[in-house]
Design a protein around this motif. Structure first.
Motif, PDB file in Angstrom:
ATOM      1  N   GLN A  85      13.094  15.890 -11.730  1.00 16.71           N
ATOM      2  CA  GLN A  85      12.338  16.773 -10.204  1.00 16.71           C
ATOM      3  C   GLN A  85      13.602  16.943 -10.052  1.00 16.71           C
ATOM      4  N   ALA A  86      15.128  16.941  -9.915  1.00 15.45           N
ATOM      5  CA  ALA A  86      15.861  17.297  -9.248  1.00 15.45           C
ATOM      6  C   ALA A  86      16.088  18.900  -9.854  1.00 15.45           C
ATOM      7  N   ARG A  87      15.767  18.571 -10.993  1.00 17.76           N
ATOM      8  CA  ARG A  87      16.381  20.242 -11.595  1.00 17.76           C
ATOM      9  C   ARG A  87      14.843  21.588 -11.764  1.00 17.76           C
ATOM     10  N   GLY A  88      14.040  21.119 -11.789  1.00 22.79           N
ATOM     11  CA  GLY A  88      13.192  21.953 -11.227  1.00 22.79           C
ATOM     12  C   GLY A  88      12.713  21.536 -13.580  1.00 22.79           C
ATOM     13  N   GLY A  89      11.104  21.213 -13.414  1.00 23.29           N
ATOM     14  CA  GLY A  89      10.783  21.609 -14.819  1.00 23.29           C
ATOM     15  C   GLY A  89       9.552  21.350 -14.949  1.00 23.29           C
ATOM     16  N   ARG A  90       9.570  20.433 -15.335  1.00 24.44           N
ATOM     17  CA  ARG A  90       8.152  19.995 -16.752  1.00 24.44           C
ATOM     18  C   ARG A  90       7.828  18.860 -15.682  1.00 24.44           C
ATOM     19  N   LEU A  91       6.862  18.154 -15.255  1.00 22.18           N
ATOM     20  CA  LEU A  91       6.642  16.817 -14.477  1.00 22.18           C
ATOM     21  C   LEU A  91       5.902  16.413 -15.556  1.00 22.18           C
ATOM     22  N   THR A  92       6.230  14.599 -15.997  1.00 27.70           N
ATOM     23  CA  THR A  92       5.299  14.084 -16.587  1.00 27.70           C
ATOM     24  C   THR A  92       5.246  13.017 -15.393  1.00 27.70           C
ATOM     25  N   ALA A  93       3.828  11.951 -16.127  1.00 23.64           N
ATOM     26  CA  ALA A  93       4.001  10.006 -15.770  1.00 23.64           C
ATOM     27  C   ALA A  93       5.280   9.710 -15.348  1.00 23.64           C
ATOM     28  N   ALA A  94       6.508   9.965 -16.318  1.00 24.17           N
ATOM     29  CA  ALA A  94       7.820   9.242 -16.637  1.00 24.17           C
ATOM     30  C   ALA A  94       8.251   9.563 -14.870  1.00 24.17           C
ATOM     31  N   LYS A 107       0.853  -0.901  -0.162  1.00 24.82           N
ATOM     32  CA  LYS A 107       0.376   0.089   0.153  1.00 24.82           C
ATOM     33  C   LYS A 107       0.725   1.164  -0.307  1.00 24.82           C
ATOM     34  N   VAL A 108       0.193   2.141  -0.658  1.00 27.80           N
ATOM     35  CA  VAL A 108       1.674   3.076  -1.117  1.00 27.80           C
ATOM     36  C   VAL A 108       0.808   4.312  -0.307  1.00 27.80           C
ATOM     37  N   LEU A 109       1.540   5.653   0.679  1.00 31.49           N
ATOM     38  CA  LEU A 109       1.597   6.504   1.503  1.00 31.49           C
ATOM     39  C   LEU A 109       1.919   7.338   0.823  1.00 31.49           C
ATOM     40  N   ASP A 110       1.115   8.500   1.664  1.00 33.43           N
ATOM     41  CA  ASP A 110       1.706  10.264   1.456  1.00 33.43           C
ATOM     42  C   ASP A 110       1.204  10.789   0.333  1.00 33.43           C
ATOM     43  N   LEU A 111       0.525  11.744   0.270  1.00 33.53           N
ATOM     44  CA  LEU A 111       0.512  11.917  -1.029  1.00 33.53           C
ATOM     45  C   LEU A 111       0.955  13.950  -1.080  1.00 33.53           C
ATOM     46  N   SER A 112       1.800  13.925   0.027  1.00 33.00           N
ATOM     47  CA  SER A 112       1.830  15.103   0.922  1.00 33.00           C
ATOM     48  C   SER A 112       2.240  15.901  -0.382  1.00 33.00           C
ATOM     49  N   VAL A 113       3.089  15.240  -1.259  1.00 28.42           N
ATOM     50  CA  VAL A 113       4.118  16.724  -2.108  1.00 28.42           C
ATOM     51  C   VAL A 113       3.153  16.213  -3.959  1.00 28.42           C
ATOM     52  N   ALA A 114       2.293  15.159  -3.913  1.00 34.64           N
ATOM     53  CA  ALA A 114       1.742  15.172  -4.575  1.00 34.64           C
ATOM     54  C   ALA A 114       1.040  16.599  -5.880  1.00 34.64           C
ATOM     55  N   ARG A 115       1.205  16.203  -7.029  1.00 33.91           N
ATOM     56  CA  ARG A 115       0.437  17.442  -7.688  1.00 33.91           C
ATOM     57  C   ARG A 115       0.107  16.688  -9.331  1.00 33.91           C
ATOM     58  N   PRO A 116      -0.825  17.908 -10.531  1.00 34.70           N
ATOM     59  CA  PRO A 116      -1.201  17.486 -10.807  1.00 34.70           C
ATOM     60  C   PRO A 116       0.682  17.309 -12.206  1.00 34.70           C
ATOM     61  N   PRO A 117       0.298  17.060 -12.727  1.00 36.10           N
ATOM     62  CA  PRO A 117       1.438  17.175 -14.194  1.00 36.10           C
ATOM     63  C   PRO A 117       1.398  19.006 -13.972  1.00 36.10           C
ATOM     64  N   GLY A 118       2.713  18.767 -14.949  1.00 32.19           N
ATOM     65  CA  GLY A 118       2.953  20.212 -15.520  1.00 32.19           C
ATOM     66  C   GLY A 118       4.324  21.009 -14.404  1.00 32.19           C
ATOM     67  N   PRO A 119       4.719  22.501 -14.682  1.00 32.29           N
ATOM     68  CA  PRO A 119       6.034  22.977 -14.170  1.00 32.29           C
ATOM     69  C   PRO A 119       5.908  22.540 -12.820  1.00 32.29           C
ATOM     70  N   ALA A 120       7.096  22.349 -11.856  1.00 28.49           N
ATOM     71  CA  ALA A 120       7.715  22.163 -10.501  1.00 28.49           C
ATOM     72  C   ALA A 120       8.135  22.502 -10.284  1.00 28.49           C
ATOM     73  N   PRO A 121       8.795  23.608  -8.844  1.00 24.75           N
ATOM     74  CA  PRO A 121       9.933  23.895  -8.536  1.00 24.75           C
ATOM     75  C   PRO A 121      10.855  22.561  -8.484  1.00 24.75           C
ATOM     76  N   ALA A 122      12.294  23.306  -8.346  1.00 28.00           N
ATOM     77  CA  ALA A 122      13.290  22.014  -8.100  1.00 28.00           C
ATOM     78  C   ALA A 122      13.473  21.344  -6.807  1.00 28.00           C
ATOM     79  N   GLY A 123      13.614  20.107  -7.043  1.00 21.96           N
ATOM     80  CA  GLY A 123      13.774  19.564  -6.198  1.00 21.96           C
ATOM     81  C   GLY A 123      12.433  18.507  -4.775  1.00 21.96           C
ATOM     82  N   VAL A 124      10.950  18.781  -5.330  1.00 26.75           N
ATOM     83  CA  VAL A 124      10.208  18.287  -5.081  1.00 26.75           C
ATOM     84  C   VAL A 124      10.611  16.710  -4.979  1.00 26.75           C
ATOM     85  N   GLY A 125      10.161  16.339  -3.525  1.00 20.52           N
ATOM     86  CA  GLY A 125      10.524  14.801  -3.030  1.00 20.52           C
ATOM     87  C   GLY A 125      11.587  14.642  -2.643  1.00 20.52           C
TER      88      GLY A 125
END
Length: 312
Positions: free
Chosen positions: A186-195, A159-177
């Motif tokens: 994710q490390a560099r920041g930018g557009r995030l997708t299902a990948a 079972k997967v826990l914790d949606l505290s940093v979950a967000r829709p696909p799209g731009p995100a700041p560096a280091g989310v997660g």
């Protein structure tokens, strides 16, 4: 309470009723902004888990909003591989009530056991994680923090826990997660997708199969893994500090087969998740199909057995 102590106002003592109908039994975890408790629900006549914003940070409105958002998602979502929320309260202080899971986090299992899971069990774990992530993606969310400490294995089901940093696909700041599990984007920041979630599944499977992470990361923020523990707001355990170092931005992951002898199909599936270029990674459905192909024939398919770590 497990984990490293965090300074600030003390957690609520046993016997406290944060809201009518719920009684604190013990502290479970403390993060930089949350307290997590073992609690009793009088209405349900059972134990539960309560997440609250730490008393010394309740003046930060965004933290309460973040907690309530996660709670509403988990209350409204229904999936066998996602933890469920029973209740969400905004008053007198933001509070989320979750089901109690009697299993152990995957991180605890991997560190406690002397033998690594079998290849078939790693593949089955991956199928279950793909199922949870596929469900979240269908509801417009990326998890973005897939890691062993956010997976509980209970009676053979992950079972997967914790949606505290979950967000829709799209731009995100560096280091989310969380540092060592971040996809390069994710490390560099930018557009995030299902990948990005495919990468998270891949790192989790690499650690489960090989007993170690593909990258050794260092951040000024650090990380302490605890069940149900969220990360610091906005940037997860990454701090945005210029001294943070992300090796996944500088080199590719080592082949899983170089760390452990694995069936070629399983090693190839894990390696495919850790390709630096997001479009080069498999889709969640494609990854699930590749992992199912590793399973013994009688265990394939959505009802194909359970993840059983060695020694369980």
């Amino acid at each position: 309470m497990s984990g490293t102590a965090v300074s600030g106002a003390p957690p609520l003592p046993p016997g406290t009723e944060p809201v009518p109908g719920y009684e604190i039994l013990a502290g479970l975890a403390r993060t930089g902004w949350q307290d997590v408790y073992d609690a009793w629900s009088a209405e349900r006549d059972c134990r539960c888990v309560i997440k609250m914003v730490r008393s010394d940070r309740r003046g930060e409105r965004r933290l309460g909003e973040r907690l309530l958002r996660e709670g509403r998602w988990l209350r409204d979502f229904t999936h066998p591989h996602l933890v469920r929320a029973y209740d969400v309260r905004a008053e007198p202080e933001p509070l989320v009530v979750l089901e109690t899971l009697t299993g152990e986090t995957l991180s605890h299992l991997l560190h406690r056991l002397r033998h690594r899971p079998s290849a078939a069990d790693v593949a089955l774990l991956g199928v279950q994680l793909c199922s949870a992530v596929h469900y979240l993606h269908g509801r417009g969310l990326l998890h973005l923090d897939m890691k062993p400490s956010n997976v509980v294995v209970e009676r053979g089901l992950a079972k997967v826990l914790d949606l505290s940093v979950a967000r829709p696909p799209g731009p995100a700041p560096a280091g989310v997660g969380t540092c060592c599990y971040l996809a390069p984007e994710q490390a560099r920041g930018g557009r995030l997708t299902a990948a990005a979630d495919v990468w998270g599944i891949g790192v989790t499977l690499f650690e489960a199969a090989c007993g170690d992470l593909p990258f050794d990361c260092r951040t000024t923020g650090g990380a302490t893994e605890r069940p149900y523990a969220g990360d610091e707001p906005c940037t997860g355990t990454g701090t945005g500090d210029p001294d943070d170092w992300y090796p996944q931005l500088e080199r590719t992951a080592p082949p899983a087969g170089s760390r452990r002898r694995l069936p070629p199909a399983l090693a190839a599936a894990v390696d495919s998740c850790l390709r630096p270029d997001p479009p080069a990674r498999p889709t969640v459905a494609g990854l699930a199909a590749a992992l199912e192909a590793v399973l013994p024939v009688p265990r394939r398919g959505p009802r194909a057995g359970r993840f059983t770590p060695p020694g369980s």
